[in-house]
Design an enzyme around this catalytic site. Structure first.
Site, PDB file in Angstrom:
ATOM      1  N   LYS A 104      -8.637  -5.277   5.188  1.00  0.00           N
ATOM      2  CA  LYS A 104      -8.373  -6.584   4.604  1.00  0.00           C
ATOM      3  C   LYS A 104      -9.070  -7.653   5.431  1.00  0.00           C
ATOM      4  CE  LYS A 104      -4.527  -9.572   3.139  1.00  0.00           C
ATOM      5  NZ  LYS A 104      -3.062  -9.699   3.022  1.00  0.00           N
ATOM      6  N   SER A 179      -1.596 -10.518  -1.549  1.00  0.00           N
ATOM      7  CA  SER A 179      -2.900 -11.045  -1.187  1.00  0.00           C
ATOM      8  C   SER A 179      -3.887  -9.968  -0.749  1.00  0.00           C
ATOM      9  CB  SER A 179      -2.748 -12.065  -0.057  1.00  0.00           C
ATOM     10  OG  SER A 179      -2.182 -11.458   1.101  1.00  0.00           O
ATOM     11  N   SER A 203       2.585  -8.598   0.070  1.00  0.00           N
ATOM     12  CA  SER A 203       1.143  -8.591  -0.178  1.00  0.00           C
ATOM     13  C   SER A 203       0.459  -7.251  -0.005  1.00  0.00           C
ATOM     14  CB  SER A 203       0.461  -9.628   0.718  1.00  0.00           C
ATOM     15  OG  SER A 203       0.747 -10.933   0.274  1.00  0.00           O
TER      16      SER A 203
END
Length: 514
Positions: A104, A179, A203
């Site tokens: 990420k 996210s 997320s």
């Protein structure tokens, strides 16, 4: 006001005019002589700051060679899920040998550009590897790129990144959730074997649910957060995502464990051989179907039924299934929001993304780049980031931190409520996302209201466990109108082995096919 740091970070004390300007912002009126005096006293710190600047910087070693990689063109990035492609190879042997891992883009990989979804960090190249990155490489894994994340990771949608919306591989007209949006899309599309996601309110689990992969938010403090941009230290989690429970468990084995640079970790961290728990037998487990996880206002009864039908398979696998109630669960999101807006405002916007007052490693380059970006490009913040800035500032200024304190003070009671339930059962089960249990359509040029409707309406079941720190995994369990639906298993602190065992047993039924 002039910059407080020059290009080489030498300390420049304020002028008397700058002192008066700072004082005036707090309602303090200084005479010219008083301002000169304050400026002179501050200037007396020059030798100390000069010496501090001369000391060798302390930072984690970067152990493995790499090249910067490249920004992939559209033909290599059909779902807009890659921010950057690279190849960083680790040790020649290890439990992750042969595995490709996406990271990420809120997590530092030295020498590889990083954006955290925001123009504020455009052009930033980290000089450190996050602890989880080092552990992946030590275990023989290969880092193959940075996955797009949402703008500063402050939304559950997938339409706020500065690089554009992330598209759902099941139907590109729909969102992946966020996210950790890029991680989910890359996994489902088969672009990597595993991914490291981040979870402050769901997320990891929300995009896993909407996109149809497995995602684990570990027990708070099990996986080091060192070297990752946070949002609010008391809810920050990093965790594994993959297309199978085995790969989730394998990645967790590689990254879990104590890191003295991360104050989120406790002295009682317990690490287990998680892959050895995947035995297929759950006949000794009692699983509680938590009533408050279902029937949310505005949710879909059809989606609830998909989850309930999937849950019935635990019974056929031999688990003892009972209904259980945790009324405090309904207060979880209000408590979360009361903490989140002000906490984000303080840690991210007042303190350059990493906060202060904790004993651990502060990524200096990341803080400096973020701070400059915030001062010069705050207009580039997404609507959800703007909301947290404005809301958090207002609450802190108007109510002097009282609502933040109220929320934090509620956490022990909320944790105790789940702990009492987990004395009766081994696991809790419910839909992952609620009330929006399946992906929503992307909206072209959305309004602020529409951005919130597609980014903050799926975390009622996930966010409470960021407050309490319990481990929770999203397991794909079916589809509704062709889009994935996830169920969530929640376990006792540091009992990821049981969470993964049950998830793996469910996976072995073959009910869900990617």
């Amino acid at each position: 006001m002039s910059e407080s740091l020059t290009a080489n970070n030498n300390f420049v004390p304020p002028t008397a005019d700058e002192v008066r300007e700072i004082a005036a912002a707090y309602g303090i009126t200084l005479t010219a002589d008083q301002a000169e005096s304050h400026a002179g006293v501050i200037a007396g710190a020059v030798p100390a700051y000069s010496r501090l600047r001369e000391l060798p910087e302390v930072r984690p070693d970067v152990k493995y060679p790499r090249t910067p990689g490249y920004r992939p063109p559209p033909e290599e990035n059909p779902y807009n899920a890659w921010y950057w492609r690279c190849s960083v190879k680790g040790a020649p042997e290890g439990i992750l040998a042969g595995k490709t891992v996406a990271i990420k883009d809120a997590v530092c990989v030295a020498g590889v550009p990083m954006m955290n979804g925001s123009a504020l960090l455009d052009g930033f190249v980290p000089d450190i590897d996050a602890t989880v990155v080092t552990r992946i490489l030590d275990a023989g894994g290969e880092i193959v790129g940075k996955a797009v994340c949402e703008n500063l990771c402050v939304t559950g949608g997938s339409n706020s990144a500065a690089t554009g919306p992330v598209l759902n591989p099941h139907n590109p007209e729909y969102a992946t959730a966020g996210s950790s949006s890029g991680c989910a899309a890359l996994l489902v599309n088969g672009d990597c074997d595993m991914a490291i996601g981040g979870d402050q309110g769901g997320s990891i689990r929300m995009p896993s649910s909407w996109s149809g992969c497995y995602g684990l938010k570990p027990t708070y403090g099990l996986v080091p957060y060192t070297g990752a941009f946070g949002i609010e230290m008391t809810v920050d989690h990093l965790g594994p995502m993959a297309r199978s429970t085995h790969d989730v468990a394998l990645l967790l084995e590689a990254i879990a464990g104590r890191d003295p640079m991360d104050p989120r970790q406790r002295d009682d961290v317990v690490v287990q051989p998680y892959t050895e728990a995947l035995i297929g037998d759950i006949s000794d487990l009692t699983i509680g179907v938590m009533s408050e996880g279902f029937g949310w206002e505005g949710g879909s009864q059809d989606v609830d039924e998909v989850v309930r039908s999937a849950i019935s398979n635990f019974d056929s696998l031999g688990a003892n299934m009972i209904d259980i109630s945790v009324p405090s669960h309904l207060d979880g999101f209000p408590v979360f929001l009361g903490m989140f807006a002000e906490g984000t405002f303080i840690q991210m916007f007042l303190c350059n993304g990493f906060g202060t007052g904790w004993n651990g490693y502060y990524p200096m380059a990341a803080m400096e780049h973020f701070g400059r970006g915030f001062k010069t490009k705050a207009h580039c913040l997404s609507a959800t980031a703007q909301y947290l800035l404005i809301h958090g500032h207002y609450m802190m200024d108007r109510y002097n931190g009282q609502f933040y304190a109220m929320a934090q003070n509620q956490r022990p009671a909320l944790r105790a409520a789940y702990d009492r339930a987990l004395e009766e059962v081994d696991l809790l089960v419910m839909p992952t996302c609620a009330p929006e249990g399946v992906a929503m359509k992307h909206i072209a040029d959305p309004t602020i209201e529409e951005l919130f409707a597609t980014g903050w309406t799926m975390g009622n079941n996930t966010s409470p466990f960021n407050l309490t720190g319990h481990p929770a995994i999203s397991v794909p369990c079916g589809k509704h109108d062709g889009l994935p639906v996830g169920l969530m298993l929640v376990g006792k602190h540091f009992d990821e082995a049981t969470v993964l065992r049950a998830a793996h047993a469910f996976e072995s039924t073959g009910i869900y096919e990617m």
